[in-house]
Design a protein around this motif. Structure first.
Motif, short mmCIF file in Angstrom:
data_model
loop_
_atom_site.label_atom_id
_atom_site.label_comp_id
_atom_site.label_asym_id
_atom_site.label_seq_id
_atom_site.Cartn_x
_atom_site.Cartn_y
_atom_site.Cartn_z
N SER A 124 -30.26 16.80 -7.87
CA SER A 124 -30.85 18.02 -7.29
C SER A 124 -31.05 17.88 -5.79
O SER A 124 -30.95 18.86 -5.05
CB SER A 124 -32.19 18.31 -7.98
N LEU A 125 -31.35 16.66 -5.33
CA LEU A 125 -31.50 16.46 -3.88
C LEU A 125 -30.16 16.58 -3.18
O LEU A 125 -30.09 17.05 -2.03
CB LEU A 125 -32.12 15.08 -3.61
N ARG A 126 -29.09 16.16 -3.83
CA ARG A 126 -27.77 16.28 -3.21
C ARG A 126 -27.26 17.72 -3.21
O ARG A 126 -26.42 18.08 -2.40
CB ARG A 126 -26.78 15.38 -3.92
N THR B 260 -39.61 21.82 -9.90
CA THR B 260 -40.73 20.90 -9.72
C THR B 260 -41.76 21.05 -10.82
O THR B 260 -42.30 20.05 -11.33
CB THR B 260 -41.38 21.12 -8.35
N LEU C 238 -38.19 20.56 -2.02
CA LEU C 238 -37.46 19.36 -1.61
C LEU C 238 -38.43 18.23 -1.24
O LEU C 238 -38.27 17.08 -1.68
CB LEU C 238 -36.56 19.69 -0.43
N GLU D 189 -29.33 20.51 -3.03
CA GLU D 189 -30.61 21.20 -2.83
C GLU D 189 -30.44 22.68 -2.53
O GLU D 189 -31.25 23.52 -2.95
CB GLU D 189 -31.37 20.53 -1.69
N LEU E 221 -32.91 14.12 -10.66
CA LEU E 221 -33.59 14.44 -9.40
C LEU E 221 -32.73 14.08 -8.20
O LEU E 221 -32.71 14.80 -7.20
CB LEU E 221 -34.93 13.70 -9.34
N LYS E 222 -32.02 12.98 -8.29
CA LYS E 222 -31.13 12.61 -7.20
C LYS E 222 -29.99 13.64 -7.06
O LYS E 222 -29.56 13.98 -5.94
CB LYS E 222 -30.54 11.22 -7.46
N GLU F 30 -34.72 3.63 -7.33
CA GLU F 30 -34.15 4.70 -6.53
C GLU F 30 -32.83 4.26 -5.90
O GLU F 30 -31.85 5.01 -5.91
CB GLU F 30 -35.14 5.12 -5.45
N ILE G 106 -40.21 16.90 -4.38
CA ILE G 106 -39.35 16.06 -5.21
C ILE G 106 -39.15 14.70 -4.55
O ILE G 106 -39.20 13.65 -5.22
CB ILE G 106 -38.00 16.76 -5.46
N GLN G 107 -38.93 14.70 -3.24
CA GLN G 107 -38.69 13.44 -2.55
C GLN G 107 -39.91 12.53 -2.55
O GLN G 107 -39.80 11.33 -2.79
CB GLN G 107 -38.26 13.72 -1.10
#
Length: 1386
Positions: free
Chosen positions: A700-702, A631, A715, A704, A697-698, A598, A718-719
């Motif tokens: 998508s988190l940035r 997800t 969120l 969101e 995925l990273k 990660e 995913i985290q």
């Protein structure tokens, strides 16, 4: 079992592990000389699959095939088998002065054998081989190594008329079109493209009785031309260039054979060989659209190809490849019988392709497989099911890319190591390419001294080193310059390897088994297999042209979810193109160093954002917006790649009816390499997929807000779930790829022996067997070793216990999937680390544990145990102990540790067990075998806490602690462990061992001074038993026991011990050493007796061993029991008794030292016999002492001594010399003689001393001496007579009379009378002479009267008589006067 399969395939190359292929060469010479201007044909290849290998896994022909490659005048035949290793399976047929025609090699199978047919430009050949079913005792494979059908090729006569024939010069093939086949009757036909158009068929009959070879020419005209007298068409003038054959195929029917050819004029022609007529002619341009750019009468179709296939369901089908300027086209046709002599065609399918350079294609009953080369000279392989695929959509085959052109060297790595890893990786270069590159690089001899894999690596290293040294002209240069030189020369060698690997990877043909559907690519240097690709891998790797719609992804049942998965895959493929090599290398390096994926993904993402010049992130963000439920789509993808399963790979039999062949399924070296490399490809693909998924995925988190439509719930999911799970999957697949590429190291014999000893200590004898490492086989990866040793058996057992085998593709997919599940770190199975441990691969095992420890908690305890094994192997014992202790908490949880401790068996038997204690015992035994006693003590001390309520376990642990403390010389600690042992019997055993070991080490001080508390009697009993059981002179247990009692002031016991030792020595050992020890023992016993108070100064006489209670019964020589000895009363010994025994022992010692022969008999002699032996030896001093203590008379002593004096008196010089020996042993203590004297004088002096020592019995002893002297006629010495006169004159007088010594007797009487009268009275022992006031005196009148009478009767003695008479008369007168005076005084 296996995940869902996609429609694509992947290429897996199988490299031979031998540096030089072991071909046996056979020369065949039919043509006399090389033909001028011979045409050089292209290289060709092909394969033959046995008919019995379709679905019958019990057959020896299952998964078995023969490949061949033709180049110039040679045909190389190799028989391959996936279920076993074939011996002598490679042969090279070399045809002198000939060139093998492409397509002219074929292999046919008959019920009794296998026939190889070869057509060259000048001859045809038939090579008969035995059938595998006829070679072995049964149709079932029973051994891993079996003989190939090519074994006896060299022994055949392949030049006789039955096996070979020459082709007339007029019919020399013009092009590379040829085909060979075998009829049911056994006739061999060879169809060759005629130089004048049409086909020439050469026939070799089945046997010599049918005549010689015959030749037929098939032309486009339907008129039959039977050639007689070898009249060629050229002489008849019917040459036609348009009907020259581009490709030819043939098939045997019932009583005829059909020859199919596609010609340069785009016509397809079919001939009947039996009737030699053309039964069908069709224009292939009728099936080609105008857009293809092919015109009638245009350019010749030299690139056309034709293939035939037949099956019971569809009949005879053929496929024609029509080469066109704008792309080729495959036309699949059904051959129909129109009437009795004519045939018709029915189109089944038309397939188009954009590639132009077709290498080969294959046709089965339902599929068409094609192999091309693109403009970059890369392989392109596709296949299609022409029956079910109406759209003509090709299925993609992911070919194996060539090795990287450049090797990237990290700054912290040595270039030599980096290039060696790259060159000798199992998946990069074939050994043949490395050998050829090495020969060119060093420009030396072509023969290598060592062709093993390790030897080749050494040769490569040496060659580069030599080139580097030869190029250096300066003596000193910097480290950077040296590194640059290393990179320069290693890159040259690597470039040579790339060049020859490219040559060996040149594709020649594609082969597909019509029954098992095994597909192979035949290349110039090796064979590669086409294996099915899993659906998720297919969707990730496929290009957009082959990507299916959302409904066809096969990963989700709901159409909406399928669309999301398709959109997600589109994002992944887009992201894959945006990850540069440096970014990918950074991630892999982080995984290699067990760093967090990660954290690394965040760093890579920052780099991508910083260098995003093509707006890649915006494109990905836009595509992510098309995913409605991110997800759920991610969960579907992760579910497909997650190999975690609850399958149990048991140890039971394969199945009730499974054969030996099934148990050997996929067991050959080729199959091992194939399966493991397929696993490596799958692991690599899925590692990249998980890497891109983590990056996505990273992203998508940035983003969101724009991507995650579900808001906070998505969120959080995913985290906390998706990212963590993806990271673990990424690490898992990296681990799988890492172990599949890691090369094993050779193991020394002593390391194998030590490892077997450790496995035996752990009771893991059922662990995977050691793989026989053969240096000549080459490198072997860890996964290959695991699959070969134990993994394959587990897989096949599980595979056949679940369901029957469907086909080869599905079986291979299941095998690869099950192998990956066996290796998957998240599964409870622990077979792979066990295999590494069993095969001494400690470096790889340590690396395996290092990679999974940060993130995998499954089998964490087992991994710590394995890491401890690695530390033990490297000599790091304290680290190993720490790991062993860390694994204790998982003993009752993990399958491997439960099996190690026997907890599974205890649970099955419902018996109480203590797994932790069992674990401690196993580890303790292991540490003992390795030889680490300090760690054994430390671990056993810790284990005592676990065994607090188990007395037996405590006793065992204290025993271990005691044993190793004792071995280390920690005597005090060993004693403390002994005292704390709760078990009395074990305590007694330890005590016995302590006594014995300390005695052997001569550490008696510790042994004596330990307090022992309540073990005092046990110590005494142990020492006594040891003392009575061992050699008396070699061991000192009695002295130990004596010191033990002395230390405790028990003097009586101490004296008794010495007394027993002395008595045993006197009975059992007859030697001078024994006698000396007896004397010391008696002295020690006397000392002990004198230390006791007088009233208690006594000892009990020890009982002999045979009379002790509990002694074993004795037998005589006949075997009968001897009656037990009569029990004696207890004897009490006092100080005098001990002194007597001491004197006796000293006498025996003196006798043994002076006269050894007599000393041997003195040990059992009584005092009287001993006295006799002493006197015989001349030991008079000892004899006198013995007589004193034993109360024996001294007469024998004086007799013996007197006799010796007499002998010396009259003896010669020799007797005098001998006398000094015994005289020296009788030295007088107080006599100092400074005057030189003889031995006789010394003897007389010794006799005088003895007489003087006994004044009370002096007369008796002097009389004995004098009697001896007078008896032997020896005059008595004056000192003797003088002393005798002082003691007993009357006795001397009587002695004179007894021996008729009248003169001496008369003189004695007269002297005696004078003495009484006062003249010399002291000489006769008279205290006072005769007087009135002195005591009375007397004379021996009886003896005097006897003397007087004798003298009176002898006339010669008359004067003496008168003199004596006068003397007596005077005496009597004096007596009378004295008497009167005394009477008067009263």
């Amino acid at each position: 079992m296996a995940g869902s399969l996609g429609g694509s395939l992947m290429e897996v190359c199988v490299f031979e592990r031998e540096a030089v292929q072991g071909f046996r060469e056979v020369q065949i010479k039919i043509a006399s000389a090389a033909a001028p201007g011979a045409v050089k044909f292209a290289d060709s290849a092909g394969a033959f699959h046995y008919d019995g290998g379709g679905g019958n896994l019990n057959s020896v022909t299952s998964n078995r095939f023969i490949t061949w490659s033709a180049s110039g005048d040679a045909v190389e035949l190799v028989e391959r088998w996936l279920d076993g290793n074939l011996l002598n399976n490679a042969v090279r047929l070399r045809f002198a002065h000939c060139r093998v025609v492409p397509g002219g090699v074929a292999v046919a199978e008959t019920p009794d054998g296998v026939v190889v047919l070869v057509a060259t430009d000048r001859s045809v050949h038939r090579v008969p081989l035995p059938h595998p079913k006829r070679m072995y005792r049964s149709d079932v494979a029973t051994e891993l190594h079996m003989q190939s059908v090519l074994t006896d090729v060299a022994s055949l006569n392949l030049e006789d008329s039955l096996h070979a024939a020459a082709i007339p010069a007029a019919f020399t093939p013009a092009g590379g079109a040829a085909v060979a086949w075998l009829t049911p009757e056994g006739d061999a036909h060879y169809a060759l493209a005629s130089p004048t158009g049409g086909v020439v068929v050469v026939t070799l009959p089945a046997n010599a009785l049918q005549g010689g070879v015959s030749v037929s020419e098939l032309k486009r005209s339907s008129v039959m031309r039977r050639l007689s007298g070898w009249i060629p068409s050229a002489m008849r003038g019917d040459r036609s260039a348009s009907d020259c054959v581009a490709s030819v195929a043939a098939r045997a029917l019932d009583d005829d054979s059909l020859v199919v050819a596609v010609c340069h004029d785009h016509k397809l022609r079919v001939w009947s060989l039996k009737d030699e007529v053309c039964v069908l002619e069709a224009d292939m341009l009728d099936y080609v659209p105008l857009s293809a750019g092919v015109k009638r009468g245009g350019a010749a179709g030299s690139g056309h190809r034709v293939r035939l296939t037949s099956c019971a369901a569809s009949g005879l089908r053929l496929a024609v490849y029509v080469a066109a300027p704008r792309g080729g086209q495959f036309v699949v046709l059904q051959l129909l019988a129109a009437d009795g002599e004519r045939f018709g065609l029915e189109r089944v399918s038309s397939l188009f392709s954009a590639q132009e350079n077709l290498v080969d294609f294959a046709l089965t009953s339902a599929d068409l497989w094609a192999l091309w080369l693109d403009d970059a000279n890369n392989n392109v392989v596709k296949y299609v099911n022409f029956e079910q695929n109406e759209s003509g959509q090709w299925n993609e085959v992911f070919v194996q890319p060539p090795p990287e052109e450049e090797v990237h060297i990290a700054e912290d790595r040595d270039p030599r190591e980096t290039y060696l890893d790259a060159i000798f990786s199992p998946l990069r270069f074939t050994p043949a390419a490395v050998v050829k590159a090495l020969q060119i690089f060093r420009r030396g001899p072509s023969v290598l001294p060592d062709v093993s894999w390790e030897g080749l690596k050494k040769e490569v290293t040496l060659a580069v080193q030599n080139e580097l040294q030869s190029s250096v002209t300066e003596f000193e240069f910097s480290q950077e310059e040296y590194r640059h030189l290393q990179v320069e020369f290693w890159s040259k060698l690597y470039a040579c390897c790339l060049q020859y690997q490219e040559v060996l990877a040149t594709p020649l043909a594609i082969s597909v088994s019509p029954r098992s559907h095994m597909a192979c690519l035949l290349k110039k240097g090796f064979v590669s297999f086409l294996l099915p690709c899993f659906a998720v891998d297919h969707l990730y790797l496929t290009s957009d042209d082959f990507f299916p719609s959302g409904d066809d992804t096969l990963l989700a049942e709901e159409s909406s979810l399928s669309a999301d998965v398709a959109a997600l895959l589109s994002c992944l493929r887009l992201l894959r193109g945006g990850v540069s090599f440096e970014m990918a290398d950074h991630i892999e390096k982080a995984l290699r160093y067990a760093e967090s994926p990660e954290t690394t993904a965040n760093i890579i993402l920052d780099k991508m954002l910083a260098h995003d010049n093509q707006n890649l992130m915006e494109q990905i963000e836009c595509k992510l917006q098309d995913v409605r439920n991110l997800t759920a789509a991610v969960s579907v993808m992760l579910r497909e790649v997650d190999l975690e399963t609850d399958l149990e790979f048991g140890e039971g039999p394969v199945s009730p009816g499974a054969s030996v062949s099934v148990r050997q399924l996929y067991s050959s070296a080729t199959a091992v390499s194939l399966v493991c490399q397929a696993l490596s490809h799958m692991s690599r693909t899925r590692m990249l997929l998980c890497r891109d998924m983590l990056l996505l995925l990273k992203i998508s988190l940035r983003h969101e807000q724009s991507v995650l439509s579900g808001g906070g719930s998505q969120l959080l999911q995913i985290q906390q779930e998706a990212v963590v799970r993806t990271s673990q999957l990424l690490s898992s697949y990296f681990l799988l790829e890492h172990v599949s590429r890691s090369v094993n190291v050779p193991v020394a014999d002593d390391a194998i022996d030590a490892n077997l000893q450790q496995l035996n200590a752990l009771h893991l004898n059922d662990a995977p067997a050691l793989t026989n490492y053969n240096a000549g086989v080459g490198c072997q990866s860890a996964v290959e070793m695991f699959y070969q040793s134990s993994g394959r058996k587990l897989i096949i057992r599980h595979l056949f216990s679940q369901s029957a085998v469907v086909n080869w593709s599905d079986t291979m997919a299941n095998v690869v999937q099950l192998l990956a599940q066996l290796l998957w770190p998240g599964n409870p199975t622990f077979h792979f680390p066990e295999c590494l441990m069993a095969n001494c691969q400690y470096t790889q095992l340590q690396d395996y544990v290092r990679l999974i420890s940060p993130w995998c908690q499954v089998n964490a305890g087992s991994c710590r145990f394995m890491l401890a094994q690695c530390y033990l192997a490297s000599g790091e014992g304290h680290k190993a102990l720490q790991c062993f202790l860390e694994a204790v908490t998982e003993v009752e949880q993990e399958e491997f540790l439960m099996r190690l401790t026997g907890a599974e068996d205890a649970r099955a038997a419902e018996a109480p067990s203590r797994p932790v204690l069992h674990y401690y015992n196993k580890v303790l035994r292991l540490l003992e075998d390795v030889g680490l006693p300090e760690l054994v003590i430390q671990l056993a001390t810790l284990a005592l806490v676990e065994a607090a309520d188990d007395v037996s376990s405590q006793a065992a642990l204290w025993t271990r602690i005691f044993k190793h403390h004792l071995d280390l010389g920690h005597n005090t600690e060993a004693y403390q462990a002994l005292i704390q042992n709760p078990d009395s019997s074990t305590q007694l055993d330890c005590l016995r061992q302590l006594v014995v070991v300390l005695c052997e080490r001569a550490q008696l001080h510790d042994l004596v001074h330990f307090p022992y508390f309540n073990l005092h009697d046990e110590v005494v009993a142990i020492v006594e038993s040891r003392a009575r059981a061992v050699d008396l002179l070699r061991h000192n247990y009695y002295e130990l026991l004596y010191a033990f009692h002395i230390c405790r002031h028990n003097y009586r016991k101490a004296g008794t011990v010495m007394l027993e030792l002395a008595l045993r020595l006197s009975r059992e050992v007859g030697s001078v050493r024994s006698l000396k020890k007896q004397v010391n023992c008696f002295l020690a016993a006397i000392n002990c007796m004198r230390l006791i108070r007088p009233e208690y100064a006594w000892m009990v006489l020890p009982v002999p061993q045979s009379e002790r209670p509990g002694a074993s019964p004795k037998r005589n020589l006949d075997g009968d029991f001897v009656a037990p000895p009569v029990k004696r009363q207890v004897e009490i010994l006092e100080l005098a008794d001990l002194e007597r025994e001491l004197t006796t022992a000293e006498c025996r010692l003196a006798l043994a030292q002076h006269r050894p022969r007599a000393g041997a008999a003195a040990g059992a002699a009584d005092p009287r016999e001993l006295l006799r032996l002493l006197l015989d030896a001349g030991l008079f001093m000892c004899a006198r002492r013995l007589c004193d203590v034993s109360r024996l008379p001294l007469g024998s002593l004086f007799d013996a001594l007197t006799f010796r004096c007499i002998k010396l008196q009259f003896g010669g010089e020799e007797a005098q010399n001998e006398a000094w020996l015994w005289l020296a042993a009788n030295q007088l203590p107080s006599v100092v003689n400074t005057k030189e004297c003889s031995a006789a004088d010394e003897a007389w002096r010794l006799l005088s001393w003895f007489l003087s020592e006994f004044p009370t019995d002096g007369a008796l002893h002097r009389r004995q001496v004098l009697v001896q002297l007078l008896s032997h006629g020896v005059p008595a010495p004056d000192w003797l007579l003088k002393s005798y006169k002082e003691v007993d004159p009357p006795a001397l007088l009587r002695l004179y009379l007894n021996f008729d010594l009248l003169d001496a007797a008369a003189d004695l009487v007269m002297e005696y009378v004078d003495a009484l009268l006062g003249r010399g009275h002291s000489r006769f022992g008279v205290k006072a002479p005769l007087s009135a006031c002195s005591p009375s005196v007397w004379l021996p009148y009886t003896a005097i009267d006897q003397l007087m009478a004798t003298l009176k009767n002898a006339q010669s003695n008359r004067a003496l008589y008168d003199k004596l008479r006068d003397k007596l008369a005077a005496y009597h007168k004096t007596v009378e006067q004295t008497t009167k005076i005394r009477l008067a005084s009263r």
